[in-house]
Every structure is written in structure tokens, then in C-alpha cells.
Design a protein around this motif. Sequence first.
Motif, PDB file in Angstrom:
ATOM      1  N   PRO A 191       2.393  14.673  -4.054  1.00  0.00           N
ATOM      2  CA  PRO A 191       2.259  16.119  -3.873  1.00  0.00           C
ATOM      3  C   PRO A 191       1.863  16.426  -2.419  1.00  0.00           C
ATOM      4  CG  PRO A 191       1.108  15.401  -5.840  1.00  0.00           C
ATOM      5  CD  PRO A 191       1.523  14.171  -5.101  1.00  0.00           C
ATOM      6  N   LEU A 192       2.233  17.588  -1.942  1.00  0.00           N
ATOM      7  CA  LEU A 192       1.974  17.954  -0.542  1.00  0.00           C
ATOM      8  C   LEU A 192       0.502  17.803  -0.159  1.00  0.00           C
ATOM      9  CD1 LEU A 192       4.278  21.082  -0.115  1.00  0.00           C
ATOM     10  CD2 LEU A 192       4.624  18.768   0.770  1.00  0.00           C
ATOM     11  N   GLU A 193      -0.397  18.175  -1.073  1.00  0.00           N
ATOM     12  CA  GLU A 193      -1.832  18.095  -0.792  1.00  0.00           C
ATOM     13  C   GLU A 193      -2.294  16.670  -0.544  1.00  0.00           C
ATOM     14  OE1 GLU A 193      -0.277  19.443  -3.401  1.00  0.00           O
ATOM     15  OE2 GLU A 193      -1.428  21.039  -4.313  1.00  0.00           O
ATOM     16  N   LEU A 194      -1.538  15.725  -1.055  1.00  0.00           N
ATOM     17  CA  LEU A 194      -1.924  14.319  -0.991  1.00  0.00           C
ATOM     18  C   LEU A 194      -1.419  13.611   0.269  1.00  0.00           C
ATOM     19  CD1 LEU A 194      -3.363  12.110  -2.610  1.00  0.00           C
ATOM     20  CD2 LEU A 194      -1.218  11.696  -3.804  1.00  0.00           C
ATOM     21  N   GLY A 224       0.794  -1.225   0.000  1.00  0.00           N
ATOM     22  CA  GLY A 224       0.000   0.000   0.000  1.00  0.00           C
ATOM     23  C   GLY A 224       0.824   1.271   0.000  1.00  0.00           C
ATOM     24  N   ASN A 225       2.138   1.150  -0.189  1.00  0.00           N
ATOM     25  CA  ASN A 225       3.022   2.308  -0.189  1.00  0.00           C
ATOM     26  C   ASN A 225       3.058   2.994  -1.556  1.00  0.00           C
ATOM     27  OD1 ASN A 225       4.017   1.761   2.534  1.00  0.00           O
ATOM     28  ND2 ASN A 225       4.987  -0.015   1.588  1.00  0.00           N
ATOM     29  N   TRP A 226       3.240   4.291  -1.544  1.00  0.00           N
ATOM     30  CA  TRP A 226       3.319   5.103  -2.759  1.00  0.00           C
ATOM     31  C   TRP A 226       4.475   4.632  -3.637  1.00  0.00           C
ATOM     32  CZ3 TRP A 226       0.831   9.278  -4.999  1.00  0.00           C
ATOM     33  CH2 TRP A 226       1.524   9.959  -5.993  1.00  0.00           C
ATOM     34  N   CYS A 276      -7.376   9.632  -2.780  1.00  0.00           N
ATOM     35  CA  CYS A 276      -6.051   9.991  -3.279  1.00  0.00           C
ATOM     36  C   CYS A 276      -6.097  10.278  -4.777  1.00  0.00           C
ATOM     37  CB  CYS A 276      -5.044   8.880  -2.981  1.00  0.00           C
ATOM     38  SG  CYS A 276      -4.689   8.672  -1.222  1.00  0.00           S
ATOM     39  N   ALA A 277      -6.792   9.434  -5.523  1.00  0.00           N
ATOM     40  CA  ALA A 277      -6.932   9.665  -6.964  1.00  0.00           C
ATOM     41  C   ALA A 277      -7.733  10.935  -7.217  1.00  0.00           C
ATOM     42  CB  ALA A 277      -7.600   8.470  -7.626  1.00  0.00           C
ATOM     43  N   ASP A 278      -8.746  11.194  -6.400  1.00  0.00           N
ATOM     44  CA  ASP A 278      -9.548  12.405  -6.517  1.00  0.00           C
ATOM     45  C   ASP A 278      -8.670  13.642  -6.338  1.00  0.00           C
ATOM     46  OD1 ASP A 278     -11.847  13.996  -6.767  1.00  0.00           O
ATOM     47  OD2 ASP A 278     -12.250  13.920  -4.626  1.00  0.00           O
ATOM     48  N   CYS A 279      -7.779  13.597  -5.371  1.00  0.00           N
ATOM     49  CA  CYS A 279      -6.857  14.707  -5.117  1.00  0.00           C
ATOM     50  C   CYS A 279      -5.957  14.943  -6.331  1.00  0.00           C
ATOM     51  CB  CYS A 279      -6.031  14.417  -3.872  1.00  0.00           C
ATOM     52  SG  CYS A 279      -4.852  15.709  -3.451  1.00  0.00           S
ATOM     53  N   LEU A 280      -5.430  13.877  -6.901  1.00  0.00           N
ATOM     54  CA  LEU A 280      -4.571  14.009  -8.079  1.00  0.00           C
ATOM     55  C   LEU A 280      -5.348  14.552  -9.281  1.00  0.00           C
ATOM     56  CD1 LEU A 280      -2.519  10.776  -7.543  1.00  0.00           C
ATOM     57  CD2 LEU A 280      -1.573  13.095  -7.626  1.00  0.00           C
ATOM     58  N   ASP A 321      -4.828   6.715   4.806  1.00  0.00           N
ATOM     59  CA  ASP A 321      -4.927   5.364   4.250  1.00  0.00           C
ATOM     60  C   ASP A 321      -4.047   4.388   5.010  1.00  0.00           C
ATOM     61  OD1 ASP A 321      -6.759   5.957   2.295  1.00  0.00           O
ATOM     62  OD2 ASP A 321      -5.353   5.861   0.621  1.00  0.00           O
ATOM     63  N   SER A 322      -2.816   4.807   5.289  1.00  0.00           N
ATOM     64  CA  SER A 322      -1.883   3.894   5.963  1.00  0.00           C
ATOM     65  C   SER A 322      -2.309   3.591   7.391  1.00  0.00           C
ATOM     66  CB  SER A 322      -0.463   4.454   5.936  1.00  0.00           C
ATOM     67  OG  SER A 322      -0.355   5.583   6.764  1.00  0.00           O
TER      68      SER A 322
END
Length: 166
Positions: free
Chosen positions: A139-142, A27-29, A117-121, A149-150
Motif C-alpha cells: 500500500p502507498l502508506e507502506l 528482504g523484498n516485498w 511495516c507490520a504496524d502500518c498494515l 528498511d531496504s
Amino acid sequence: METEKSCLFFQQEGAAAGGGLIRDEGGNWVAGFSRKIGRTNSFVAEIWALRDGLQLCQQMNARAVMIELDAKSLVDVLNNSSYYNAVISPLLDDYKFLISQIPQVRVRHTYREANKCADCLANLGLSQSLDYIVHSNPPLELIPLIEADSLGSFCNRLCPGLVSFF
């Protein structure tokens, strides 16, 4: 490497954008993307973002991909091999080619609340100056959303038609 990708459509004043992210099996970026699409409908924007995400997975040599989409109609189309639509046929052809390059692919529906997260992107895509950006770091906003999530944070969803008993 097992990856996960989400994509999303966002529309504001007729402008469409898409975004998505790839996570590893923990689940990591791993990476993300955002795209300014222009004027189109939500269905086309969703499949455009899906295509972008699959291309990114392919560039990263992903061997197993779990695709999570919050557009149930698109999930139904992707799981129906006989579906045909002349308007989106080129994007569907790209999708079919890209998944043929990845040994294991699964497509499933997820609720919008689980796709923040996808919505933010996607929201970032609306205001960016470039058409397409790959984000090697969140990105910082994310970052607050990824941290939530984590930690296993969740939000409730009201489902129509469910009966509750007291």
C-alpha cells in the motif's frame, strides 16, 4: 522460497486489527495482509494475525519461514509446546497445523521498532471496509517504510536497566 512474516496488534477505541508481510530471502516485498479483527485483547489479536500470515505463507507454498513477532509473550507461548489456554486453543491448534505444513519454521522476537511495516498494515486494518485483505503490492502508506528498511535505516531503542558510562 525463504519468507519472513511479521504480525502486529493495534488497538484504538477497543477495536483490534492485525497485519503482516512476507518478504523473500533478500528482504523484498512478496505479499502482505491486513485484517479488521474487532474487539479483543492484544494477545488474541497477535495470534490471529500470526494465523493469517501462516495461511498466506502456506498458500504461497513457502518452504522456509522466519516468523518475527514483536509480542514476546506470544513468542514464549509458541516456543513452549506444553502451553495450554482454552480461550486461544483453536487459534493455537491452527498455528500448529499450519507450521506442520511448512518444512522449516523458526519463531523469534523482534522489537516493535523493527516491525513498523507490520504496524502500518495493522493500522490499515482498522479502517478498511473488508475484514481481510491480501496486498499483492505494498500500500502507498507502506512504501516509505519499505524503502527505509531496504536502505538499512534504524531507530534507537532505550532499554531499561542498561547502564551507560561516560
